[in-house]
Motif scaffolding. Sequence first.
Motif, PDB file in Angstrom:
ATOM      1  N   SER A   3       0.848  -1.189   0.000  1.00 46.24           N
ATOM      2  CA  SER A   3       0.000   0.000   0.000  1.00 46.24           C
ATOM      3  C   SER A   3       0.882   1.236   0.000  1.00 46.24           C
ATOM      4  N   GLY A   4       0.375   2.263  -0.608  1.00 46.22           N
ATOM      5  CA  GLY A   4       1.163   3.494  -0.681  1.00 46.22           C
ATOM      6  C   GLY A   4       1.980   3.571  -1.953  1.00 46.22           C
ATOM      7  N   ASP A   5       2.202   2.432  -2.579  1.00 46.92           N
ATOM      8  CA  ASP A   5       2.903   2.450  -3.864  1.00 46.92           C
ATOM      9  C   ASP A   5       1.889   2.674  -4.970  1.00 46.92           C
ATOM     10  N   ARG A   6       1.821   3.887  -5.417  1.00 50.12           N
ATOM     11  CA  ARG A   6       0.797   4.282  -6.370  1.00 50.12           C
ATOM     12  C   ARG A   6       0.925   3.539  -7.708  1.00 50.12           C
ATOM     13  N   GLN A   7       2.166   3.406  -8.148  1.00 51.92           N
ATOM     14  CA  GLN A   7       2.388   2.737  -9.428  1.00 51.92           C
ATOM     15  C   GLN A   7       1.891   1.294  -9.386  1.00 51.92           C
ATOM     16  N   MET A   8       2.147   0.656  -8.240  1.00 52.55           N
ATOM     17  CA  MET A   8       1.723  -0.735  -8.084  1.00 52.55           C
ATOM     18  C   MET A   8       0.204  -0.839  -8.083  1.00 52.55           C
ATOM     19  N   ARG A   9      -0.436   0.163  -7.522  1.00 52.28           N
ATOM     20  CA  ARG A   9      -1.904   0.145  -7.484  1.00 52.28           C
ATOM     21  C   ARG A   9      -2.475   0.316  -8.884  1.00 52.28           C
ATOM     22  N   ILE A  10      -1.815   1.151  -9.674  1.00 53.82           N
ATOM     23  CA  ILE A  10      -2.274   1.335 -11.056  1.00 53.82           C
ATOM     24  C   ILE A  10      -2.115   0.024 -11.828  1.00 53.82           C
ATOM     25  N   ILE A  11      -0.951  -0.605 -11.633  1.00 52.59           N
ATOM     26  CA  ILE A  11      -0.701  -1.885 -12.308  1.00 52.59           C
ATOM     27  C   ILE A  11      -1.769  -2.903 -11.892  1.00 52.59           C
ATOM     28  N   LEU A  40     -21.058  -7.869 -24.962  1.00 57.71           N
ATOM     29  CA  LEU A  40     -20.724  -7.057 -23.796  1.00 57.71           C
ATOM     30  C   LEU A  40     -19.262  -6.646 -23.878  1.00 57.71           C
ATOM     31  N   GLU A  41     -18.935  -5.536 -23.239  1.00 57.31           N
ATOM     32  CA  GLU A  41     -17.535  -5.115 -23.217  1.00 57.31           C
ATOM     33  C   GLU A  41     -17.198  -4.465 -21.884  1.00 57.31           C
ATOM     34  N   VAL A  42     -15.911  -4.540 -21.546  1.00 55.69           N
ATOM     35  CA  VAL A  42     -15.403  -3.896 -20.335  1.00 55.69           C
ATOM     36  C   VAL A  42     -14.466  -2.786 -20.775  1.00 55.69           C
ATOM     37  N   ARG A  43     -14.789  -1.567 -20.414  1.00 51.81           N
ATOM     38  CA  ARG A  43     -13.913  -0.438 -20.751  1.00 51.81           C
ATOM     39  C   ARG A  43     -13.566   0.302 -19.478  1.00 51.81           C
ATOM     40  N   PHE A  44     -12.298   0.307 -19.162  1.00 54.48           N
ATOM     41  CA  PHE A  44     -11.903   0.991 -17.932  1.00 54.48           C
ATOM     42  C   PHE A  44     -10.775   1.994 -18.182  1.00 54.48           C
ATOM     43  N   GLU A  45     -10.218   1.990 -19.383  1.00 53.90           N
ATOM     44  CA  GLU A  45      -9.035   2.802 -19.659  1.00 53.90           C
ATOM     45  C   GLU A  45      -9.269   4.299 -19.436  1.00 53.90           C
ATOM     46  N   GLU A  46     -10.410   4.819 -19.926  1.00 51.57           N
ATOM     47  CA  GLU A  46     -10.667   6.252 -19.793  1.00 51.57           C
ATOM     48  C   GLU A  46     -10.758   6.652 -18.324  1.00 51.57           C
ATOM     49  N   GLN A  47     -11.504   5.833 -17.569  1.00 42.21           N
ATOM     50  CA  GLN A  47     -11.700   6.121 -16.146  1.00 42.21           C
ATOM     51  C   GLN A  47     -10.379   6.042 -15.393  1.00 42.21           C
ATOM     52  N   LEU A  48      -9.571   5.043 -15.771  1.00 42.13           N
ATOM     53  CA  LEU A  48      -8.261   4.868 -15.137  1.00 42.13           C
ATOM     54  C   LEU A  48      -7.358   6.059 -15.457  1.00 42.13           C
ATOM     55  N   ALA A  49      -7.389   6.478 -16.723  1.00 40.24           N
ATOM     56  CA  ALA A  49      -6.551   7.612 -17.136  1.00 40.24           C
ATOM     57  C   ALA A  49      -6.920   8.860 -16.340  1.00 40.24           C
ATOM     58  N   ALA A  50      -8.237   9.060 -16.158  1.00 41.59           N
ATOM     59  CA  ALA A  50      -8.696  10.225 -15.402  1.00 41.59           C
ATOM     60  C   ALA A  50      -8.218  10.139 -13.959  1.00 41.59           C
ATOM     61  N   ALA A  51      -8.304   8.950 -13.367  1.00 49.61           N
ATOM     62  CA  ALA A  51      -7.883   8.761 -11.977  1.00 49.61           C
ATOM     63  C   ALA A  51      -6.392   9.004 -11.834  1.00 49.61           C
ATOM     64  N   GLU A  53      -4.537  10.877 -13.727  1.00 48.87           N
ATOM     65  CA  GLU A  53      -4.272  12.295 -13.942  1.00 48.87           C
ATOM     66  C   GLU A  53      -4.610  13.130 -12.704  1.00 48.87           C
ATOM     67  N   ASN A  54      -5.740  12.813 -12.072  1.00 51.13           N
ATOM     68  CA  ASN A  54      -6.167  13.583 -10.899  1.00 51.13           C
ATOM     69  C   ASN A  54      -5.299  13.331  -9.683  1.00 51.13           C
ATOM     70  N   GLY A  55      -4.576  12.204  -9.711  1.00 47.22           N
ATOM     71  CA  GLY A  55      -3.673  11.909  -8.603  1.00 47.22           C
ATOM     72  C   GLY A  55      -4.376  11.545  -7.312  1.00 47.22           C
ATOM     73  N   ASP A  56      -5.635  11.144  -7.385  1.00 47.65           N
ATOM     74  CA  ASP A  56      -6.379  10.781  -6.183  1.00 47.65           C
ATOM     75  C   ASP A  56      -6.430   9.254  -6.065  1.00 47.65           C
ATOM     76  N   ASP A  57      -5.883   8.736  -4.989  1.00 43.81           N
ATOM     77  CA  ASP A  57      -5.820   7.279  -4.823  1.00 43.81           C
ATOM     78  C   ASP A  57      -7.195   6.641  -4.685  1.00 43.81           C
ATOM     79  N   ARG A  58      -8.114   7.398  -4.098  1.00 44.27           N
ATOM     80  CA  ARG A  58      -9.450   6.823  -3.910  1.00 44.27           C
ATOM     81  C   ARG A  58     -10.134   6.563  -5.251  1.00 44.27           C
ATOM     82  N   GLU A  59      -9.829   7.435  -6.170  1.00 45.25           N
ATOM     83  CA  GLU A  59     -10.440   7.280  -7.495  1.00 45.25           C
ATOM     84  C   GLU A  59      -9.990   5.986  -8.168  1.00 45.25           C
TER      85      GLU A  59
END
Lengths: 120, 141
Positions: A3-11, A40-51, A53-59
């Motif tokens: 926890s606290g490793d932001r890059q790891m959380r993104i991965i 059906l499709e799963v799209r998360f890239e846009e939401q992830l990119a926004a999160a 960019e905003n730098g908010d871990d909760r997002e």
Amino acid sequence: MISGDRQMRIIGTVLDGCMQRHKVIASNLANIETPGYKRLEVRFEEQLAAAVENGDDRELDEVEFAPRPSEGLPVRPDGNNVDFGTELGEMSKNTLLYSTFAQLAASRIRQYREAMGESS
Amino acid sequence: MSLNRIFGSFDVSGSALSAEQARMKAIADNIANASTTRTPEGGPYRRQRVVFETVLRECADGTKQTAGVRVAAVRKSDAPPLRVFDPDHPDADATGFVAYPDVSVPSEMIDMIAAARAYEANLEAIKNFKGMVNKALAIAR
């Protein structure tokens, strides 16, 4: 996960998303002959990119992987809109993305081990 | 995250393998009986067709997710039999016509290719998923 490793959380988020997406692609392929089945499709890239960019871990935790019906696809006479080639292509892409991020996670952990003085 | 959720992809693709196999069996039955004029229920063989349906599973949060596919029914064709003039045939009627099944072998062959392709694609999905799981296990190795 460290926890606290932001890059790891993104991965981790990408890995989770790819796992979910694989299941949905598998479901599309399984239902390629089911009358009335809608892709059906799963799209998360846009939401992830926004999160990211905003730098908010909760997002990051709020990125959604819920499958949604695809729009604007030609529908066959039996009401099904799954295309074989599209699914196989998406599957390869998704698997490759997963491999890439799994590799990133592995090298991140290797870095930690080296930093802790553990011989690998 | 339960094991079922993690490995759910195996179930999805696995269900498709059995469904495609059932479809293949129906096609094989149709081709094998393309000239069968006698059946236990009387009359010529009737073409079989499998109908697939999506399997839905309810998630913990109440939403429904697709969890594969299954054979909903094996339907027998209602199409009229092909009537061929062959007065020497033991099953010919009074006017000399024999009722043959409404099976078209070429169209069954095409259906068979589609079923084989679908089977392979689902097998490929299982292989891909196995690769992903192995990659995940290798992360902390």
